[in-house]
Design a protein around this motif. Structure first.
Motif, short mmCIF file in Angstrom:
data_model
loop_
_atom_site.label_atom_id
_atom_site.label_comp_id
_atom_site.label_asym_id
_atom_site.label_seq_id
_atom_site.Cartn_x
_atom_site.Cartn_y
_atom_site.Cartn_z
N LEU A 178 5.22 6.71 -14.82
CA LEU A 178 4.64 5.70 -15.79
C LEU A 178 3.76 6.37 -16.82
CD1 LEU A 178 4.50 2.64 -16.82
CD2 LEU A 178 3.00 2.26 -14.73
N TYR A 190 -1.89 -4.02 -18.58
CA TYR A 190 -2.96 -3.22 -18.69
C TYR A 190 -3.58 -3.31 -20.13
CZ TYR A 190 -0.36 -0.52 -15.00
OH TYR A 190 0.31 -0.26 -13.81
N ILE A 226 -1.20 -5.11 -11.06
CA ILE A 226 0.00 -5.74 -11.51
C ILE A 226 0.40 -5.26 -13.05
CG2 ILE A 226 1.05 -8.15 -12.05
CD1 ILE A 226 0.59 -7.23 -9.07
N ARG A 283 17.15 -0.03 -8.20
CA ARG A 283 17.19 -0.96 -7.75
C ARG A 283 18.23 -2.29 -7.67
NH1 ARG A 283 10.86 -1.90 -6.58
NH2 ARG A 283 10.69 -0.83 -8.69
N ASP A 313 7.29 -7.36 -13.86
CA ASP A 313 6.48 -8.48 -13.80
C ASP A 313 6.40 -9.61 -14.54
OD1 ASP A 313 5.29 -7.22 -11.47
OD2 ASP A 313 4.03 -5.77 -12.46
N TYR A 349 2.13 -0.35 -4.65
CA TYR A 349 1.21 -0.57 -5.77
C TYR A 349 0.29 0.49 -6.06
CZ TYR A 349 2.95 -5.59 -5.17
OH TYR A 349 3.78 -6.49 -5.18
N GLY A 350 -0.60 0.30 -7.25
CA GLY A 350 -1.66 1.01 -7.28
C GLY A 350 -2.92 0.16 -6.84
N GLU A 368 -2.87 5.36 -6.06
CA GLU A 368 -1.23 4.86 -6.19
C GLU A 368 -0.46 5.05 -5.02
OE1 GLU A 368 0.02 3.56 -8.72
OE2 GLU A 368 2.11 4.00 -8.55
N LYS A 369 -0.12 3.85 -4.67
CA LYS A 369 0.88 3.73 -3.37
C LYS A 369 0.54 4.33 -2.29
CE LYS A 369 5.02 2.87 -6.25
NZ LYS A 369 4.98 3.14 -7.88
#
Ligand code: G1P
Length: 291
Positions: A112, A210, A207, A18, A135, A172-173, A193-194
């Protein structure tokens, strides 16, 4: 009472598409918000939260991250000779102690969940933190510390969460939140997820912070593929329910999504406005271009 969180995993193997072309020959985690790379902010947050071991899951072309957290003998010698204490303090502020930092590689971009699984031998059998450098979170008490304060009472898996606009849920999750919420902790009865906007169970989004139970490695080992054909950590949370509870932690603070250009720009502006040396010049410039 669960064990103290001593180790943090930083998945930094992503290609950073990106931000091309900037990330063609430099890790996206080294993109700089004012005068510190993104990864600095995440490591600083972990350090302030009491983390003692820093585990980086890197990949090809990410060597700049290793050099950044190392002691730079040449630079220190030159700055020392010049008597430039301010610069010396800046370069040494976040040098990690010998043995405090370890690197492993994710050889293929499989998601991930897979990146975290790559750290399984380094983490061992204790709960651990994961921080995504994309983030950037500005808060009085570090976000991870806020989560640690609650983790001891609930265990299982936990992530920082915030409310996002409905049209953004597919990035996002997303939690299916159970019952009325008491305080900042919310228990999930499901996660996805998404999800596309029409099937998203809520607007409560994960976010990139974790705290995970080591049992997650057994689940990730199964290598189930999810959204985007990748091994997703969110899917592992879902499959571990109900034996291992999942809690979202609504943290206090502001999160900037530096994985996209607009979020990166906002972080740069917000941090400039928070600095004595940059506040006035930023405000004056913004006023001038607005006119
Ligand atoms: C990852 C996770 C997602 C989470 C997000 C937070 O997605 O897969 O569940 O909500 O980080 O930033 P990514 O942004 O890497 O696509």
């Amino acid at each position: 009472m669960t064990k103290r969180i001593r180790k943090a995993v930083f998945p930094v193997a992503g290609l950073g598409t990106r931000f091309l072309p900037a990330t063609k020959s430099m890790p996206k985690e080294m993109l700089t918000v004012i005068d510190k790379p993104l990864i600095y902010y995440a490591v600083e947050e972990a350090k302030k939260s009491g983390i003692e071991e820093f585990i980086f899951v890197t990949g090809r072309g990410k060597e700049a991250i290793e050099d950044f957290f190392d002691y730079s003998y040449e630079l220190n010698a030159i700055l020392g000779k010049r008597g430039n204490q301010e610069d010396l303090d800046a370069v040494n502020a976040l040098v990690l102690d010998p043995g405090q930092v370890v690197y492993t590689r994710q050889q293929e971009p499989l998601g991930l969940g897979h990146a975290i699984w790559c750290a399984r031998h380094l983490v061992g059998n204790e709960p651990f933190a994961v921080l995504l450098a994309d983030d950037l979170i500005v808060s009085k008490k570090p976000c991870l510390q806020q989560m640690m304060d609650f983790y001891g009472t609930v265990g299982g898996n936990m992530a920082a969460v915030m409310d996002v606009p409905k049209e953004s849920t597919s990035g996002y999750g997303i939690l299916d939140v159970e019952g009325p919420q008491k305080g900042p902790l919310m228990r999930a009865r499901g996660l996805v997820e998404k999800p596309s906007v029409d099937v998203a169970p809520s607007t409560t989004a994960i976010i990139g912070r974790y705290i995970l139970t080591p049992e997650i490695f057994g689940e990730l080992e199964k290598k189930h593929k999810g959204a985007g054909g990748e091994i997703q950590i969110t899917d592992a949370f879902q499959r571990m329910l109900p034996s291992y509870a999942f809690h979202g932690c609504a943290f206090e603070g502001e999160r900037f999504d530096c994985g996209n250009k607009a979020g990166f720009l906002k972080a740069t502006l917000a941090l400039s406005l928070a600095r004595d040396d940059l506040k006035n010049v930023t405000l004056e410039f913004m006023k001038r271009i607005k006119e």
